[in-house]
Every structure is written in C-alpha cells, then in structure tokens.
Design a protein around this motif. Sequence first.
Motif, PDB file in Angstrom:
ATOM      1  N   UNK A  58      49.926  19.630  64.477  1.00 35.37           N
ATOM      2  CA  UNK A  58      50.838  20.625  65.275  1.00 35.37           C
ATOM      3  C   UNK A  58      50.185  21.002  66.384  1.00 35.37           C
ATOM      4  N   UNK A  59      49.426  20.440  66.922  1.00 38.92           N
ATOM      5  CA  UNK A  59      48.497  20.811  68.096  1.00 38.92           C
ATOM      6  C   UNK A  59      49.564  20.341  69.271  1.00 38.92           C
ATOM      7  N   UNK A  60      49.146  21.023  70.812  1.00 40.96           N
ATOM      8  CA  UNK A  60      49.845  20.346  71.699  1.00 40.96           C
ATOM      9  C   UNK A  60      48.784  19.557  72.540  1.00 40.96           C
ATOM     10  N   UNK A  61      48.852  18.206  72.785  1.00 40.81           N
ATOM     11  CA  UNK A  61      48.111  17.554  73.547  1.00 40.81           C
ATOM     12  C   UNK A  61      48.501  17.482  75.083  1.00 40.81           C
ATOM     13  N   UNK A  62      47.860  17.868  75.951  1.00 44.92           N
ATOM     14  CA  UNK A  62      48.057  17.815  77.395  1.00 44.92           C
ATOM     15  C   UNK A  62      47.029  17.278  78.124  1.00 44.92           C
ATOM     16  N   UNK A  79      37.667  17.465  72.497  1.00 45.61           N
ATOM     17  CA  UNK A  79      37.851  15.919  71.951  1.00 45.61           C
ATOM     18  C   UNK A  79      39.093  15.353  71.974  1.00 45.61           C
ATOM     19  N   UNK A  80      39.948  16.372  71.419  1.00 48.21           N
ATOM     20  CA  UNK A  80      41.601  15.556  71.236  1.00 48.21           C
ATOM     21  C   UNK A  80      41.829  15.319  72.839  1.00 48.21           C
ATOM     22  N   UNK A  81      41.668  16.015  73.537  1.00 47.66           N
ATOM     23  CA  UNK A  81      41.915  15.919  75.177  1.00 47.66           C
ATOM     24  C   UNK A  81      41.132  14.777  75.590  1.00 47.66           C
TER      25      UNK A  81
END
Length: 145
Positions: A58-62, A79-81
């Motif tokens: 449910x995280x926002x990826x920008x 790391x996700x970005x």
Amino acid sequence: MGLPAGLWSTRQSIETDQPTKARTVKASWERALLYVGLLVWLPAIPFALALAIANFTGCELSENDVRPCVVAGLDIGLPLTLMGLMGWLVIALLPFMALTLLAGAAWGFVRLIVAWRRSIRTRKTPKPDFAADRRRVLNANSRDD
C-alpha cells in the motif's frame, strides 16, 4: 590447402562420439543469444518487483521523491524508489524486448517443425503384407464352402 574433410560436418564422430566443430559453434551461438535475451529482460525484474511490493504494502511509488514506506519496522522507501526507476531503462529497452519475444517465438516454431520432421522421418510405417491378406481371404473362402 583447405580444411580437413568432415571438420565442419554436423554429424558426430563415430570413433570418439564427441560433437563436431559445427555442433559446438551452433550451441555456442544459441547460448549467446539466450544470454543476450536475458540481459535485455534483466531490468524488468526489479521494476516489476518494486511495483508488486508497492501494491502489496500500500505504499506510494513515485519518481519525484522518496516516499516513506515502512514494512516490518524498516523503511524501504529508498530501495523501492531506486527499483522503480529501472522502469526508465525498461522503456528504453522495449524495442529489444519485443525483438527477443519475436525471435524466441520464431526459434521455438523452427525447433518444433524440426522435431516434427525428425519424428516423421524416424517413424517406421509397416509395409503392407499382401501375402497375409491373400491367405486370410483364401481361408475365409474355404470355410464358407
């Protein structure tokens, strides 16, 4: 002065049962093309993984900035970005990815046709036994009398 006879044949040597030069070259080309295909598709793995993790948590990826994403007490936002930024490389490699898909489909189709033709060539069809058919007819006629 040319190459020795049979050096580039596709058959295996009878004495040594080792693959000949042509078979080895063909296998190395197939292996090289496989590695190139894997290399082209490699950036898609972290990009897809980042999208899946962001969707699952449910995280926002920008791409603009690092958003906080806390999973199990750890912030995986950076790391996700970074994994999400691999999408730009995926966009640049899209034509090559399409080529690898088309080449893989063509290679699979050719291998399928070769295997089919090889199975037809090796399949033994029984030869008609006209003498047995004639004996069967004569035996049937002699029983009817």
